[in-house]
Design a protein around this motif. Structure first.
Motif, mmCIF file in Angstrom:
data_model
loop_
_atom_site.group_PDB
_atom_site.id
_atom_site.type_symbol
_atom_site.label_atom_id
_atom_site.label_comp_id
_atom_site.label_asym_id
_atom_site.label_seq_id
_atom_site.Cartn_x
_atom_site.Cartn_y
_atom_site.Cartn_z
ATOM 1 N N SER A 94 20.424 53.821 5.844
ATOM 2 C CA SER A 94 21.687 53.230 6.000
ATOM 3 C C SER A 94 21.769 53.634 3.561
ATOM 4 O O SER A 94 21.085 53.965 3.312
ATOM 5 C CB SER A 94 21.499 51.704 6.278
ATOM 6 O OG SER A 94 21.277 51.685 5.036
ATOM 7 N N ARG A 95 23.226 52.943 3.231
ATOM 8 C CA ARG A 95 23.541 53.681 1.789
ATOM 9 C C ARG A 95 23.242 52.432 1.358
ATOM 10 O O ARG A 95 22.381 52.453 0.271
ATOM 11 C CB ARG A 95 25.012 53.458 1.519
ATOM 12 C CG ARG A 95 26.088 52.442 1.977
ATOM 13 C CD ARG A 95 27.640 52.704 2.329
ATOM 14 N NE ARG A 95 27.906 51.122 2.214
ATOM 15 C CZ ARG A 95 27.985 49.999 1.631
ATOM 16 N NH1 ARG A 95 27.772 50.500 0.320
ATOM 17 N NH2 ARG A 95 28.697 49.126 1.622
ATOM 18 N N SER B 47 20.747 61.571 7.640
ATOM 19 C CA SER B 47 21.623 61.740 9.413
ATOM 20 C C SER B 47 21.465 63.316 9.486
ATOM 21 O O SER B 47 21.317 63.937 10.715
ATOM 22 C CB SER B 47 22.662 61.130 9.499
ATOM 23 O OG SER B 47 23.402 61.730 8.594
ATOM 24 N N ALA B 48 22.070 64.352 9.050
ATOM 25 C CA ALA B 48 21.752 65.688 8.829
ATOM 26 C C ALA B 48 20.785 66.172 8.960
ATOM 27 O O ALA B 48 20.247 66.942 9.432
ATOM 28 C CB ALA B 48 22.823 66.206 7.742
ATOM 29 N N SER C 91 17.963 59.538 9.528
ATOM 30 C CA SER C 91 19.002 58.886 9.096
ATOM 31 C C SER C 91 18.658 57.233 8.293
ATOM 32 O O SER C 91 17.803 56.922 8.392
ATOM 33 C CB SER C 91 19.654 58.355 10.234
ATOM 34 O OG SER C 91 19.976 59.722 10.257
ATOM 35 N N ARG D 94 24.980 60.158 4.744
ATOM 36 C CA ARG D 94 25.568 61.161 5.032
ATOM 37 C C ARG D 94 23.931 62.617 5.588
ATOM 38 O O ARG D 94 24.531 62.643 6.654
ATOM 39 C CB ARG D 94 26.733 61.488 4.875
ATOM 40 C CG ARG D 94 27.644 61.094 5.284
ATOM 41 C CD ARG D 94 29.025 60.889 5.587
ATOM 42 N NE ARG D 94 29.503 61.252 3.768
ATOM 43 C CZ ARG D 94 30.053 60.810 3.255
ATOM 44 N NH1 ARG D 94 30.323 59.707 3.803
ATOM 45 N NH2 ARG D 94 30.491 61.016 1.756
ATOM 46 N N ARG E 129 26.807 56.342 0.496
ATOM 47 C CA ARG E 129 26.984 56.589 1.641
ATOM 48 C C ARG E 129 26.935 58.470 1.548
ATOM 49 O O ARG E 129 26.919 58.936 2.819
ATOM 50 C CB ARG E 129 29.035 56.848 1.282
ATOM 51 C CG ARG E 129 29.398 55.471 1.839
ATOM 52 C CD ARG E 129 31.877 54.813 1.915
ATOM 53 N NE ARG E 129 30.942 53.230 1.972
ATOM 54 C CZ ARG E 129 31.676 52.805 1.156
ATOM 55 N NH1 ARG E 129 31.472 53.238 -0.556
ATOM 56 N NH2 ARG E 129 31.620 51.662 1.561
ATOM 57 N N ALA E 130 27.596 58.982 0.299
ATOM 58 C CA ALA E 130 27.133 60.036 0.806
ATOM 59 C C ALA E 130 25.787 60.251 1.058
ATOM 60 O O ALA E 130 25.145 61.467 2.143
ATOM 61 C CB ALA E 130 27.606 60.658 -0.737
#
Length: 198
Positions: free
Chosen positions: A139-140, A132-133, A137, A129, A125-126
């Protein structure tokens, strides 16, 4: 533009040989790079025989690292070669560009290695994220699949072994691990078994 193209080759594909940039189109959100391979022949992945007979060509669209927050798509024209060995079961094969593409890959190797580094540092998850920064992007689950596809690291034969048990789900699923006591690391998972307690 003709004077700029050699500089674009050096800027975009400095570590990749055999790729020629033909054009670059920049919009508000996307950079589209049209390129083609320039090598004269390629090795068959089935038998290793080199071939220069071209069967045809097609376009691949691997995603690349995003500079300046823009989404990058490489429109790469690759060729299919006819295998020179008549006994080879592969009659034709597509060329790969070392350092840029791999079979069935939808990302360039530099984007893939960046995502792997993020996944190893931050996990699911981290890590998602973080990607995407910087506008790449994923997915986990994609990050975890990239990590799982890495080859296992080389391990030495342990000199002192410890045995430990753990519960994946209390009262239901148990497993056993062998621990390298000398290196204080996990050597390998010896067995996993499912016990149902009454």
């Amino acid at each position: 533009m003709n004077e700029v193209l050699p500089q674009l080759d050096e800027l975009l594909f400095s570590s990749v040989e055999g790729v020629l940039v033909e054009s670059v189109e920049v919009t508000d959100t996307v950079i589209r790079v049209e390129a083609r391979t320039t090598v004269g022949r390629a090795a068959c992945p089935g038998c290793g025989c080199w071939s220069g007979r071209i069967h045809g060509s097609y376009l691949r669209f691997p995603h690349d690292l995003p500079p300046a927050g823009k989404f990058v798509v490489v429109s790469l024209r690759v060729r299919r070669f006819v295998c020179a060995d008549d006994s080879c079961p592969r009659k034709a094969f597509a060329e790969q560009v070392p350092g840029l593409t791999r079979r069935f890959g939808r990302r360039t190797e530099r984007l893939r290695s960046t995502l792997v580094s993020v996944g190893l540092a931050l996990a699911g998850r981290a890590g998602a994220r973080m990607t995407s920064a910087f506008r790449a992007s994923v997915s986990r689950n994609t990050l975890l699949r990239l990590i799982a596809s890495l080859p296992d690291p080389a391990t030495a034969t342990p000199r002192v072994v410890g045995v430990d048990e753990y519960a994946q789900r209390k009262g239901r699923i148990y497993g056993t691990v062998l621990v390298d006591r000398h290196a204080r690391g996990l050597a390998r998972r010896a067995s996993r078994h499912r016990d149902h307690l009454p």
